[in-house]
Design a protein around this motif. Structure first.
Motif, PDB file in Angstrom:
ATOM      1  N   MET A  92       0.830  -1.280   0.049  1.00 22.72           N
ATOM      2  CA  MET A  92      -0.219   0.098  -0.261  1.00 22.72           C
ATOM      3  C   MET A  92       0.766   1.172  -0.052  1.00 22.72           C
ATOM      4  O   MET A  92       1.841   1.227   0.716  1.00 22.72           O
ATOM      5  CB  MET A  92      -0.805   0.049   1.152  1.00 22.72           C
ATOM      6  CG  MET A  92      -1.886   1.112   1.270  1.00 22.72           C
ATOM      7  SD  MET A  92      -2.964   0.964   2.560  1.00 22.72           S
ATOM      8  CE  MET A  92      -2.440   1.833   3.931  1.00 22.72           C
ATOM      9  N   SER A  93       0.445   2.215  -1.025  1.00 27.47           N
ATOM     10  CA  SER A  93       1.533   3.302  -0.852  1.00 27.47           C
ATOM     11  C   SER A  93       0.612   4.052   0.099  1.00 27.47           C
ATOM     12  O   SER A  93      -0.158   4.340   0.762  1.00 27.47           O
ATOM     13  CB  SER A  93       1.299   4.111  -2.302  1.00 27.47           C
ATOM     14  OG  SER A  93       0.031   4.427  -2.504  1.00 27.47           O
ATOM     15  N   GLU A  94       1.908   5.161   0.835  1.00 32.02           N
ATOM     16  CA  GLU A  94       1.680   6.217   1.756  1.00 32.02           C
ATOM     17  C   GLU A  94       0.891   7.257   1.142  1.00 32.02           C
ATOM     18  O   GLU A  94       1.028   7.810   0.083  1.00 32.02           O
ATOM     19  CB  GLU A  94       3.144   6.579   2.351  1.00 32.02           C
ATOM     20  CG  GLU A  94       2.928   7.456   3.452  1.00 32.02           C
ATOM     21  CD  GLU A  94       4.181   7.991   3.946  1.00 32.02           C
ATOM     22  OE1 GLU A  94       4.165   9.204   4.460  1.00 32.02           O
ATOM     23  OE2 GLU A  94       5.138   6.870   4.130  1.00 32.02           O
ATOM     24  N   GLN A  95      -0.286   7.727   1.888  1.00 36.19           N
ATOM     25  CA  GLN A  95      -0.925   8.973   1.708  1.00 36.19           C
ATOM     26  C   GLN A  95      -0.249  10.088   1.657  1.00 36.19           C
ATOM     27  O   GLN A  95       0.591  10.242   2.620  1.00 36.19           O
ATOM     28  CB  GLN A  95      -2.202   8.840   2.567  1.00 36.19           C
ATOM     29  CG  GLN A  95      -3.188   7.693   2.422  1.00 36.19           C
ATOM     30  CD  GLN A  95      -3.885   7.831   1.349  1.00 36.19           C
ATOM     31  OE1 GLN A  95      -4.324   8.959   1.020  1.00 36.19           O
ATOM     32  NE2 GLN A  95      -4.399   6.752   0.877  1.00 36.19           N
TER      33      GLN A  95
ATOM     34  N   ARG B  92     -12.978   9.183   9.596  1.00 35.79           N
ATOM     35  CA  ARG B  92     -13.550  10.052  10.722  1.00 35.79           C
ATOM     36  C   ARG B  92     -13.548  11.538  10.484  1.00 35.79           C
ATOM     37  O   ARG B  92     -14.734  12.068  10.688  1.00 35.79           O
ATOM     38  CB  ARG B  92     -13.000   9.706  12.253  1.00 35.79           C
ATOM     39  CG  ARG B  92     -12.969   8.398  12.749  1.00 35.79           C
ATOM     40  CD  ARG B  92     -12.438   8.393  14.120  1.00 35.79           C
ATOM     41  NE  ARG B  92     -10.745   8.548  14.214  1.00 35.79           N
ATOM     42  CZ  ARG B  92     -10.236   7.528  13.920  1.00 35.79           C
ATOM     43  NH1 ARG B  92     -10.576   6.416  13.718  1.00 35.79           N
ATOM     44  NH2 ARG B  92      -8.814   7.807  13.942  1.00 35.79           N
ATOM     45  N   LEU B  93     -12.705  12.004   9.778  1.00 34.68           N
ATOM     46  CA  LEU B  93     -12.832  13.299   9.339  1.00 34.68           C
ATOM     47  C   LEU B  93     -13.927  13.613   8.160  1.00 34.68           C
ATOM     48  O   LEU B  93     -14.573  14.770   8.153  1.00 34.68           O
ATOM     49  CB  LEU B  93     -11.320  13.767   8.651  1.00 34.68           C
ATOM     50  CG  LEU B  93     -10.622  14.197   9.897  1.00 34.68           C
ATOM     51  CD1 LEU B  93      -9.052  14.361   8.926  1.00 34.68           C
ATOM     52  CD2 LEU B  93     -10.821  15.093  10.727  1.00 34.68           C
ATOM     53  N   ALA B  94     -14.004  12.732   7.480  1.00 36.51           N
ATOM     54  CA  ALA B  94     -15.111  12.645   6.416  1.00 36.51           C
ATOM     55  C   ALA B  94     -16.484  12.829   6.744  1.00 36.51           C
ATOM     56  O   ALA B  94     -17.308  13.526   6.492  1.00 36.51           O
ATOM     57  CB  ALA B  94     -14.851  11.416   5.378  1.00 36.51           C
ATOM     58  N   ILE B  95     -16.679  11.911   7.945  1.00 39.13           N
ATOM     59  CA  ILE B  95     -17.862  11.968   8.499  1.00 39.13           C
ATOM     60  C   ILE B  95     -18.234  13.124   9.262  1.00 39.13           C
ATOM     61  O   ILE B  95     -19.315  13.746   9.183  1.00 39.13           O
ATOM     62  CB  ILE B  95     -17.817  10.619   9.656  1.00 39.13           C
ATOM     63  CG1 ILE B  95     -18.077   9.201   8.835  1.00 39.13           C
ATOM     64  CG2 ILE B  95     -19.157  10.804  10.707  1.00 39.13           C
ATOM     65  CD1 ILE B  95     -17.683   8.115   9.654  1.00 39.13           C
TER      66      ILE B  95
ATOM     67  N   THR C 125      -4.239   8.059   8.331  1.00 38.57           N
ATOM     68  CA  THR C 125      -4.579   6.495   8.220  1.00 38.57           C
ATOM     69  C   THR C 125      -5.893   6.463   7.441  1.00 38.57           C
ATOM     70  O   THR C 125      -6.756   7.262   7.425  1.00 38.57           O
ATOM     71  CB  THR C 125      -4.684   5.685   9.353  1.00 38.57           C
ATOM     72  OG1 THR C 125      -5.691   6.358  10.227  1.00 38.57           O
ATOM     73  CG2 THR C 125      -3.362   5.876  10.227  1.00 38.57           C
ATOM     74  N   PRO C 126      -6.350   5.238   6.930  1.00 39.28           N
ATOM     75  CA  PRO C 126      -7.616   5.160   6.418  1.00 39.28           C
ATOM     76  C   PRO C 126      -8.884   5.676   7.393  1.00 39.28           C
ATOM     77  O   PRO C 126      -9.804   6.167   7.190  1.00 39.28           O
ATOM     78  CB  PRO C 126      -8.043   3.711   6.106  1.00 39.28           C
ATOM     79  CG  PRO C 126      -6.425   3.442   5.679  1.00 39.28           C
ATOM     80  CD  PRO C 126      -5.761   4.110   6.683  1.00 39.28           C
ATOM     81  N   SER C 127      -8.716   5.128   8.784  1.00 47.63           N
ATOM     82  CA  SER C 127      -9.641   5.471   9.934  1.00 47.63           C
ATOM     83  C   SER C 127      -9.583   6.972  10.374  1.00 47.63           C
ATOM     84  O   SER C 127     -10.794   7.694  10.490  1.00 47.63           O
ATOM     85  CB  SER C 127      -8.917   4.719  11.103  1.00 47.63           C
ATOM     86  OG  SER C 127      -9.235   3.339  10.908  1.00 47.63           O
TER      87      SER C 127
END
Length: 101
Positions: free
Chosen positions: A1-4, A15-18, A9-11
């Motif tokens: 997996m490439s680094e964002q 949470r920010l998207a929510i 992190t995906p989590s």
């Protein structure tokens, strides 16, 4: 997996998207209140839920989403609380019709 590129992190991203989605929904309800009032409701809403009730619901969703950021240590609760207190002490100077409680 490439680094964002933002190193989230995906989590954290989720949470920010929510939080962002819930805040957007609050903005939508506030727009309806400003146009039609607190006690109006959408003509297509069979439950006749008022704009006030929708605002209460959506603010609850925001509060829960912020609670999740705190619980997962994305943000510091004491800094959120400190900022709230700071706003309370400075908000009065910008108000024209309300009092700070």
């Amino acid at each position: 997996m490439s680094e964002q590129f933002n190193q989230l992190t995906p989590s954290e991203h989720e949470r920010l998207a929510i939080v962002m989605e819930e805040m957007s929904e609050v903005c939508q309800v506030i727009g309806k209140i400003l146009r039609h009032g607190y006690d109006d409701h959408s003509p297509s809403d069979k439950t006749r839920t008022t704009n006030r009730e929708n605002l209460e619901k959506e603010l609850g969703h925001v509060a829960y989403a912020v609670e999740q950021l705190i619980r997962h240590k994305d943000i510091a609760e004491y800094l959120v609380e400190s900022s709230k207190q700071s706003k309370r002490s400075s908000a009065w100077q910008w108000l024209h019709h309300s009092e700070v409680l």
